[in-house]
Design a protein around this motif. Sequence first.
Motif, PDB file in Angstrom:
ATOM      1  N   TRP A  77       0.827  -1.207   0.000  1.00 47.68           N
ATOM      2  CA  TRP A  77       0.000   0.000   0.000  1.00 47.68           C
ATOM      3  C   TRP A  77       0.861   1.256   0.000  1.00 47.68           C
ATOM      4  CZ3 TRP A  77      -4.968   1.797  -0.302  1.00 47.68           C
ATOM      5  CH2 TRP A  77      -5.952   0.821  -0.458  1.00 47.68           C
ATOM      6  N   GLY A  78       1.882   1.242   0.849  1.00 42.28           N
ATOM      7  CA  GLY A  78       2.770   2.404   0.919  1.00 42.28           C
ATOM      8  C   GLY A  78       3.386   2.701  -0.433  1.00 42.28           C
ATOM      9  N   THR A  79       3.860   1.648  -1.111  1.00 47.86           N
ATOM     10  CA  THR A  79       4.504   1.849  -2.406  1.00 47.86           C
ATOM     11  C   THR A  79       3.503   2.358  -3.436  1.00 47.86           C
ATOM     12  OG1 THR A  79       5.907  -0.008  -1.818  1.00 47.86           O
ATOM     13  CG2 THR A  79       6.037   0.766  -4.073  1.00 47.86           C
ATOM     14  N   THR A  80       2.301   1.784  -3.415  1.00 45.30           N
ATOM     15  CA  THR A  80       1.306   2.209  -4.402  1.00 45.30           C
ATOM     16  C   THR A  80       0.939   3.688  -4.223  1.00 45.30           C
ATOM     17  OG1 THR A  80       0.387   0.000  -4.205  1.00 45.30           O
ATOM     18  CG2 THR A  80      -0.852   1.578  -5.499  1.00 45.30           C
ATOM     19  N   LEU A  81       0.665   4.056  -2.976  1.00 48.21           N
ATOM     20  CA  LEU A  81       0.313   5.465  -2.743  1.00 48.21           C
ATOM     21  C   LEU A  81       1.486   6.369  -3.121  1.00 48.21           C
ATOM     22  CD1 LEU A  81      -1.680   5.326   0.612  1.00 48.21           C
ATOM     23  CD2 LEU A  81      -2.521   5.371  -1.737  1.00 48.21           C
ATOM     24  N   ALA A  82       2.698   5.922  -2.786  1.00 48.61           N
ATOM     25  CA  ALA A  82       3.873   6.711  -3.144  1.00 48.61           C
ATOM     26  C   ALA A  82       3.960   6.864  -4.659  1.00 48.61           C
ATOM     27  CB  ALA A  82       5.140   6.041  -2.616  1.00 48.61           C
ATOM     28  N   ASP A 119      11.292   7.769   7.478  1.00 50.00           N
ATOM     29  CA  ASP A 119       9.915   7.285   7.552  1.00 50.00           C
ATOM     30  C   ASP A 119       9.514   6.838   8.952  1.00 50.00           C
ATOM     31  OD1 ASP A 119      11.831   5.489   6.948  1.00 50.00           O
ATOM     32  OD2 ASP A 119      10.787   4.583   5.252  1.00 50.00           O
ATOM     33  N   VAL A 138       1.464   2.883   6.737  1.00 46.96           N
ATOM     34  CA  VAL A 138       1.272   3.022   5.294  1.00 46.96           C
ATOM     35  C   VAL A 138       1.523   4.478   4.870  1.00 46.96           C
ATOM     36  CG1 VAL A 138      -0.440   2.999   3.457  1.00 46.96           C
ATOM     37  CG2 VAL A 138      -0.329   1.109   5.063  1.00 46.96           C
ATOM     38  N   LEU A 139       0.925   5.401   5.629  1.00 43.41           N
ATOM     39  CA  LEU A 139       1.056   6.812   5.243  1.00 43.41           C
ATOM     40  C   LEU A 139       2.512   7.280   5.342  1.00 43.41           C
ATOM     41  CD1 LEU A 139      -2.152   8.385   6.761  1.00 43.41           C
ATOM     42  CD2 LEU A 139      -1.702   7.600   4.437  1.00 43.41           C
ATOM     43  N   ALA A 142       4.350   5.967   2.465  1.00 46.21           N
ATOM     44  CA  ALA A 142       3.881   6.618   1.242  1.00 46.21           C
ATOM     45  C   ALA A 142       4.519   8.000   1.099  1.00 46.21           C
ATOM     46  CB  ALA A 142       2.364   6.733   1.252  1.00 46.21           C
ATOM     47  N   ALA A 146       7.400   8.601  -1.636  1.00 49.25           N
ATOM     48  CA  ALA A 146       6.938   9.413  -2.770  1.00 49.25           C
ATOM     49  C   ALA A 146       8.008  10.449  -3.099  1.00 49.25           C
ATOM     50  CB  ALA A 146       5.625  10.099  -2.435  1.00 49.25           C
ATOM     51  N   ASN A 202      10.718  -0.717   1.081  1.00 50.51           N
ATOM     52  CA  ASN A 202       9.566  -0.559   1.955  1.00 50.51           C
ATOM     53  C   ASN A 202       9.248  -1.829   2.731  1.00 50.51           C
ATOM     54  OD1 ASN A 202       9.258   2.087   1.429  1.00 50.51           O
ATOM     55  ND2 ASN A 202       7.524   1.884   0.030  1.00 50.51           N
TER      56      ASN A 202
END
Lengths: 259, 271, 259
Positions: A77-82, A119, A138-139, A142, A146, A202
């Motif tokens: 999730w972290g990678t996707t949002l990033a 992070d 996650v945030l 991200a 990012a 991550n």
Amino acid sequence: MSIKTLPSRPHNLFPLWLSLALALLWLIIWDLDVAFQDLVYGIADMGEYLSRYGAPNLSNMSSYLHLMIQTLVTAFWGTTLAFIMAATIAPYAARQLTPNPFIYRIARELLNFMRAMPDLLLALIFVSSMGLGPLPGVLALAVHTAGFLGKFFAENMERVPAGKYEALSAVGAGFTQKIVFAAWPSMLRESVGNVLYIFDRNVRMAAVLGLVGAGGIGLELHDALRLFKYNQASALIIIILLTIIVIDNLSSWIRKVLN
Amino acid sequence: MMLSWYWPTPNGKPPLIAVLSVLVPLAVLLLTASTVDMSYNKIFYAIPRMLDFTKNLWVMPDWHYVPQLAKKMLETVEMTLLATALAILLSMPLGVLAAKNASPHPIIFRITRDLLSFIRALPELVWALVFVSALGLGPLPGIMALSLVTVGFMGKFIAESIEVVDAKAIEGLESTGCTKFQSILYAMLPQAVPDFIGSLLYILDHNLRAASILGLVGAGGIGYDMVMSMRLFNYERIGMIALSIYALVTLLDRLSDVFRQKALGGILNVH
Amino acid sequence: MAYISLTAVHKTYPNGYCALKNINLDIQAGQFIAVLGPSGAGKSTLLRAMNALDPATQGEITIDGVTLNKKNYRKIRAHVGMVFQQFNLVDRLNVMTNVLVGRLAEHSWLSSLFYLFPKTDYQIAEAALREVDLLDKAWSRADKLSGGQQQRVGIARALAQQPKLILADEPIASLDPKSSEEVLKLLRKICSEKGITVIVNLHQVEYAKQFADRIIALNAGSLVFDGSPEQLTKAKQAEIYGTTYEETSHDAELVLAYT
Ligand SMILES: Nc1ncnc2c1ncn2[C@@H]1O[C@H](COP(=O)(O)OP(=O)(O)O)[C@@H](O)[C@H]1O
Ligand SMILES: [Mg+2]
């Protein structure tokens, strides 16, 4: 204009720099008060200490596996949002694409800012402000990554030969059209590599986010060590290690396939 | 109307791989959303608390804390430098052994490669946990953890940059009848220097961040103060610590950018 | 007895390609030998067999009474200089160090470790640099020099080995006409004044005729000509390059020179 004698040797500053560096290190060692014998004893003690770990205790395996899955999902999730954030900001931070120099500076500074905070500290802040659980983890991942991905993407976009952008400008393409038809196709391969690298990283970080209460397997390891449950700690370390090695090999396999 | 739009492919449909690379991650995200508490409720509940927290940060800094802060920041920088220096020392020989063209034997090559990937698999913080539990609190376990993981990365980077050294220079040396050891020293290492400096800058950057969080597990540096202030809701300090870390990391980032461009004329390219 | 003798030398590359077929050759000390032949004829292979950079797979090579075998490669190479088409210098080291590299075979690993050389080595290197007229560039980085200068550093490195034989594999193929002539004159002078045997791979028949004492020609791995420059008639040339007599115009030679 040939000369018959060897010119005198120019001054080589390397020894000077080296001695300065060594002096600095010596100062640091003195200031931190870490004696090298401590280090040597430390390593000797490590042998005895590691022997305490003994056979890994696998009785809690299912809960460990569940935590490991949570760790992986956090990383994903972290990678996707990033990725989404980075892909949005990057074109503004690429010299050839940015609408104007002012926006360029702002985008660059924004990426720098996101990258600058480690992070885990972000996670610490998010946990205290929104409570325990994987969401702040996650945030944190991200936001931090990012910054990295955005910088990589912007650099990839800047490396695309100028002719490709010019060709599109010549047919009257706009900002978005240039991104979609010139930048993306040309930077696809490198960018996939960047994303895989960030995902790898991550996963590693997600494994320790638990230390600040941001979910994943890290908290379990922390507790096991604090309560001297070495057998459980070694089970946890082995699970983390295996997962990371599998992910590592998987992503280098994907990289190979792509090339 | 809708039906008159097509993709620029022979059959007018999007390529399968493109569809899959969007749909599969999307499906995974949806299926796993609950695992990471990703829901409207959670997020909308979090936003006001987040704002509250941010409001709390707008307080006068705690000026009495400045000397302690400076001391801890200095400790963080010192740990970074010492750990990186130790790692350079250790990773040089390992990197050479792990480079295909420099390694004395394929078996040694394999073993060092695997050793390096083993020690960089776990993050610094896990090693730091283990070392703290073995040696007690303080910067020493932090330095050990940091140099260990750095050896894993640096060794790999050194090996990779030796492997891409131009074979011509190596051949030139071998034609004079020198030993493999000499050709490593006089052809491979000098030619690998720009790559090596690039990796070093990258690693310094990484290690500074890592050192600033090692304190979370009691392994020295500013991280410890950060957790403590957080636990005690000491907002005067939290903001100061976060700002100084930000400033330091940004400073190093800028310095290494300048160094990359000025000293090496843009020939470096790491990541 | 001849200084170098090759008996029934064959070279088969690992992929099965046979690049040298039954070469028998005797070379007297102190001669300047040019090796001609079209691209892919096996000229480089021949030279690289003589210092075992690519050892022959069959047959015997004897240099100065010593027969090459697996154990004495390094001993032989120590007194056989080699000059390459692409110079093969270590770009990032200065010219002096590049020349001193020619002395490495004489030293132990320990002194090499610290980049230390005895004074006598510096004298030898200085003499070598004087010979190639590059004393003024002694402390410049090798990659800052022009092609012709770099090739002269390559020759100085070979001279620093105090060789009895210098092998030059197309030493002028990457150089402009003026530097080409300088380099060949230099090699010729070294041969005449120091009595060092020089074997040069060349593409230019005219240069071969102008500088060499003896010309050898290869085609498809076999020896097809061996004689004095006078014996190399236009008809013979056509045979070597597998063209007809009429085609061997001056243009054709130029074309060959740059392939
Ligand atoms: N490492 C190698 N493996 C396989 N074949 C090779 C190798 N090196 C050279 N060859 C082949 O051997 C032949 C002779 O090559 P070379 O000696 O370099 O020719 P020349 O120097 O005369 O141009 C060529 O056909 C070439 O393709
Ligand atoms: Mg050749």
